[in-house]
Design an enzyme around this catalytic site. Structure first.
Site, mmCIF file in Angstrom:
data_model
loop_
_atom_site.group_PDB
_atom_site.id
_atom_site.type_symbol
_atom_site.label_atom_id
_atom_site.label_comp_id
_atom_site.label_asym_id
_atom_site.label_seq_id
_atom_site.Cartn_x
_atom_site.Cartn_y
_atom_site.Cartn_z
ATOM 1 C CB VAL A 178 -0.958 0.096 1.094
ATOM 2 C CG1 VAL A 178 -1.529 1.184 1.588
ATOM 3 C CG2 VAL A 178 -2.184 -0.951 0.993
ATOM 4 N NE ARG A 204 -9.558 -4.414 -7.734
ATOM 5 C CZ ARG A 204 -10.149 -4.339 -8.831
ATOM 6 N NH1 ARG A 204 -10.722 -5.405 -9.370
ATOM 7 N NH2 ARG A 204 -9.990 -3.195 -9.715
ATOM 8 C CB CYS A 262 -6.974 -7.307 3.066
ATOM 9 S SG CYS A 262 -5.652 -6.155 2.759
ATOM 10 C CE LYS A 318 -5.473 -9.781 -5.572
ATOM 11 N NZ LYS A 318 -6.378 -8.797 -5.856
HETATM 12 P P1 NAD Z 1 3.416 -4.445 4.060
HETATM 13 O O1 NAD Z 1 3.489 -5.670 5.092
HETATM 14 O O2 NAD Z 1 3.418 -4.926 2.659
HETATM 15 O O3 NAD Z 1 3.924 -3.110 4.592
HETATM 16 C C1 NAD Z 1 4.344 -2.529 5.499
HETATM 17 C C2 NAD Z 1 5.638 -1.817 5.777
HETATM 18 O O4 NAD Z 1 5.671 -0.903 6.792
HETATM 19 C C3 NAD Z 1 6.828 -2.756 5.631
HETATM 20 O O5 NAD Z 1 7.601 -2.598 4.710
HETATM 21 C C4 NAD Z 1 7.369 -2.483 7.099
HETATM 22 O O6 NAD Z 1 8.833 -2.747 7.035
HETATM 23 C C5 NAD Z 1 6.971 -1.018 7.202
HETATM 24 N N1 NAD Z 1 6.944 -0.738 8.503
HETATM 25 C C6 NAD Z 1 6.335 -1.129 9.566
HETATM 26 N N2 NAD Z 1 6.746 -0.544 10.889
HETATM 27 C C7 NAD Z 1 7.405 0.552 10.511
HETATM 28 C C8 NAD Z 1 7.745 1.715 11.161
HETATM 29 N N3 NAD Z 1 7.629 1.975 12.337
HETATM 30 N N4 NAD Z 1 8.511 2.783 10.304
HETATM 31 C C9 NAD Z 1 8.706 2.624 9.044
HETATM 32 N N5 NAD Z 1 8.220 1.651 8.236
HETATM 33 C C10 NAD Z 1 7.447 0.591 8.834
HETATM 34 O O7 NAD Z 1 1.828 -4.087 4.368
HETATM 35 P P2 NAD Z 1 0.616 -3.473 3.348
HETATM 36 O O8 NAD Z 1 0.014 -4.931 2.584
HETATM 37 O O9 NAD Z 1 1.115 -2.726 2.456
HETATM 38 O O10 NAD Z 1 -0.345 -3.253 4.246
HETATM 39 C C11 NAD Z 1 -0.338 -1.905 4.895
HETATM 40 C C12 NAD Z 1 -1.817 -1.675 5.473
HETATM 41 O O11 NAD Z 1 -2.712 -1.136 4.471
HETATM 42 C C13 NAD Z 1 -2.461 -2.630 6.395
HETATM 43 O O12 NAD Z 1 -3.149 -2.091 7.437
HETATM 44 C C14 NAD Z 1 -3.411 -3.310 5.233
HETATM 45 O O13 NAD Z 1 -4.377 -3.990 5.963
HETATM 46 C C15 NAD Z 1 -3.791 -2.140 4.460
HETATM 47 N N6 NAD Z 1 -4.198 -2.466 3.312
HETATM 48 C C16 NAD Z 1 -3.508 -3.465 2.342
HETATM 49 C C17 NAD Z 1 -4.058 -3.441 1.227
HETATM 50 C C18 NAD Z 1 -3.097 -4.797 0.348
HETATM 51 O O14 NAD Z 1 -3.788 -5.089 -0.646
HETATM 52 N N7 NAD Z 1 -2.072 -5.154 0.541
HETATM 53 C C19 NAD Z 1 -5.055 -2.936 0.529
HETATM 54 C C20 NAD Z 1 -5.368 -2.174 1.345
HETATM 55 C C21 NAD Z 1 -5.166 -1.651 2.526
#
Ligand code: NAD
Length: 434
Positions: free
Chosen positions: A11, A154, A263, A324
């Site tokens: 994201v 997505r 998610c 997926k």
């Molecule tokens: P992810 O695990 O791919 O990425 C999270 C990133 O945050 C990692 O790179 C991690 O190193 C970094 N991070 C963690 N703590 C940190 C800190 N203190 N300082 C700096 N960086 C830090 O997660 P994601 O899939 O991108 O999801 C992120 C959020 O978005 C979640 O809440 C998820 O539910 C939501 N979301 C995800 C999607 C999806 O399709 N992946 C879609 C909509 C919403």
């Protein structure tokens, strides 16, 4: 505008790169040094179609930079998006907010002038208020606002979803933050994208309600597929029959091996947890959770039944490991559960996925019954049964002449044309029909 995005995962990185594409100056921050080094070298740490091209353009136009130290860059922007993970707390299913709170604490520690702190991470209702309290506690002099801007992209379609979303949801509680958020999204709203402002708790809850509703649709069609199999009906026609009703809509009506990913599974559990804490009945959601848990194991039973009731010492090829198609994300992937269960039952499981194989190797570690291949044809060679577990397009276009006749094909994504496959000499099984 100058924007900082904290967390450069699926994201955060997509959001940062797309904010740069629509004209903002972005700093992407992540505490993972390895990710930031890769990004600085023009490498993308995740698989997401189209992302690399936009990133290269943004770097060239000096619209995006990367840092692994928030304290060093925090005061070069007024707006900070928090896009860190909010994984499932394995004890009670609630959202683990420790990463979000860590960022909020860091902001309080190092910020000097006014800041707008926006949660893009999916966070439980009330989190905006908690972030505000935490910041006040750690830095009582800081002038700031909080806002909620849940993300609906997505994986696999992320760029398109960000640039042309069905809608943008923003929760605010003051005019200053409303004006800033309006300005940030002006390049999209000027293209007729709708931006819906709400209060912060409503925005937070919209995200969970949306994901839980979609998960419910999937669980519903999966159970309808089972009923179709038992009654001689055809779920593909049933999906069209109900999906063409505009009140229902055609999307999310493809049966499969259950929903997975980063998610839906965690968000639906978190919503159940929020409801429990608020003494509110969510029995529909509880049923969906149970249905989806059972679903994945039922898929294993289906495979075993097709393989004459026993897979011990049989060779099963599983095509697709990601949760997926079009992603390398394997978090809560039904394919992985199927692979592990088959291996536990004594099958030799030969696996292949174009993008998710390395993540899978890391996740599953050494297992004497699981083997990895670099292409579909090597994986399916001499397999007693071939299971299609993820909807990668390449499986739709499998060259059947390269497979051995009489092999069993179990299509858990209903990708292939039954007539064509059976005519070519295969024993073909799919979901929700004969
Ligand atoms: P992810 O695990 O791919 O990425 C999270 C990133 O945050 C990692 O790179 C991690 O190193 C970094 N991070 C963690 N703590 C940190 C800190 N203190 N300082 C700096 N960086 C830090 O997660 P994601 O899939 O991108 O999801 C992120 C959020 O978005 C979640 O809440 C998820 O539910 C939501 N979301 C995800 C999607 C999806 O399709 N992946 C879609 C909509 C919403």
């Amino acid at each position: 505008m100058k924007i900082i995005v904290v967390g450069t995962g699926y994201v955060g990185l997509v959001s940062g790169v797309c904010f740069a594409k629509i004209g903002h100056e972005v700093i992407c921050v992540d505490h993972d040094q390895n990710k930031i080094s890769k990004l600085k070298n023009g490498e993308i740490p995740i698989y997401e179609p189209g992302l690399k091209e936009i990133l290269i353009e943004a770097v060239k136009n000096k619209k995006i930079t990367f840092s692994n130290n928030l304290s060093e860059v925090i005061n070069s922007a007024e707006v900070l998006f928090i896009a860190v993970g909010t994984p499932q707390n394995e004890i009670d299913g609630s959202a683990d907010l420790s990463f979000v709170y860590a960022v909020a604490t860091e902001i309080a520690q190092y910020a000097t002038g006014y800041k707008l702190i926006v949660t893009k991470s999916t966070v439980p209702v009330g989190t905006g208020g908690e972030i505000a309290e935490l910041i006040k506690k750690n830095n009582s002099n800081l002038e700031f606002s909080v806002a909620s801007n849940p993300e609906f992209l997505r994986e696999g379609m992320a760029i398109n979803d960000f640039m042309e979303p069905d809608r943008i949801i923003v929760g605010v509680n003051d005019d200053r933050s409303k004006k800033i958020m309006d300005e940030i999204y002006a390049p999209l709203t000027s293209q007729d994208v709708s931006l819906i402002f709400t209060d912060i708790p409503t925005a937070e809850l919209i995200k969970y309600a949306a994901n839980s509703f979609l998960a419910t649709k999937i669980a519903f069609i999966n159970e309808m597929a089972d009923l179709c199999e038992k009654t001689g009906a055809d779920v593909k026609k049933l999906s069209i029959g109900i999906g063409t009703d505009s009140r229902i809509g055609e999307k999310f009506l493809n049966p499969g091996p259950g929903f997975g990913g980063s998610c839906f599974p965690k968000d639906i559990l978190a919503l159940e947890n929020i409801a429990k804490k608020n003494n509110s009945d969510l029995s529909v959601i509880q049923a969906v959770i149970k249905s989806n848990d059972t679903r994945k194991l039922n898929m294993v039973k289906k495979i075993v039944t097709i393989c004459d009731g026993d897979v011990k010492d049989k060779t099963i090829a599983v095509l697709g490991l990601a949760f997926k198609g079009n992603t390398d994300d394997i978090r809560y992937s039904p394919a992985l559960i199927i692979v592990c269960e088959l291996a536990k039952l004594g099958a030799k499981v030969k696996t292949y996925d174009k993008e998710a194989i390395e993540n899978t190797k890391k996740e599953l570690g050494q297992n004497t019954n699981i083997f990895y291949f670099n292409n579909s044809y090597d994986a399916v060679k001499e397999a007693d049964a071939i299971v299609i577990a993820t909807e990668w397009d390449e499986f739709k276009n499998l060259d059947l002449s390269k497979l051995s006749k009489n092999q069993i094909i179990i299509d858990l994504r209903n990708m292939l044309d039954p007539n064509k496959v059976r005519k070519a000499g295969f024993k073909y099984f799919f979901i929700g029909g004969k």
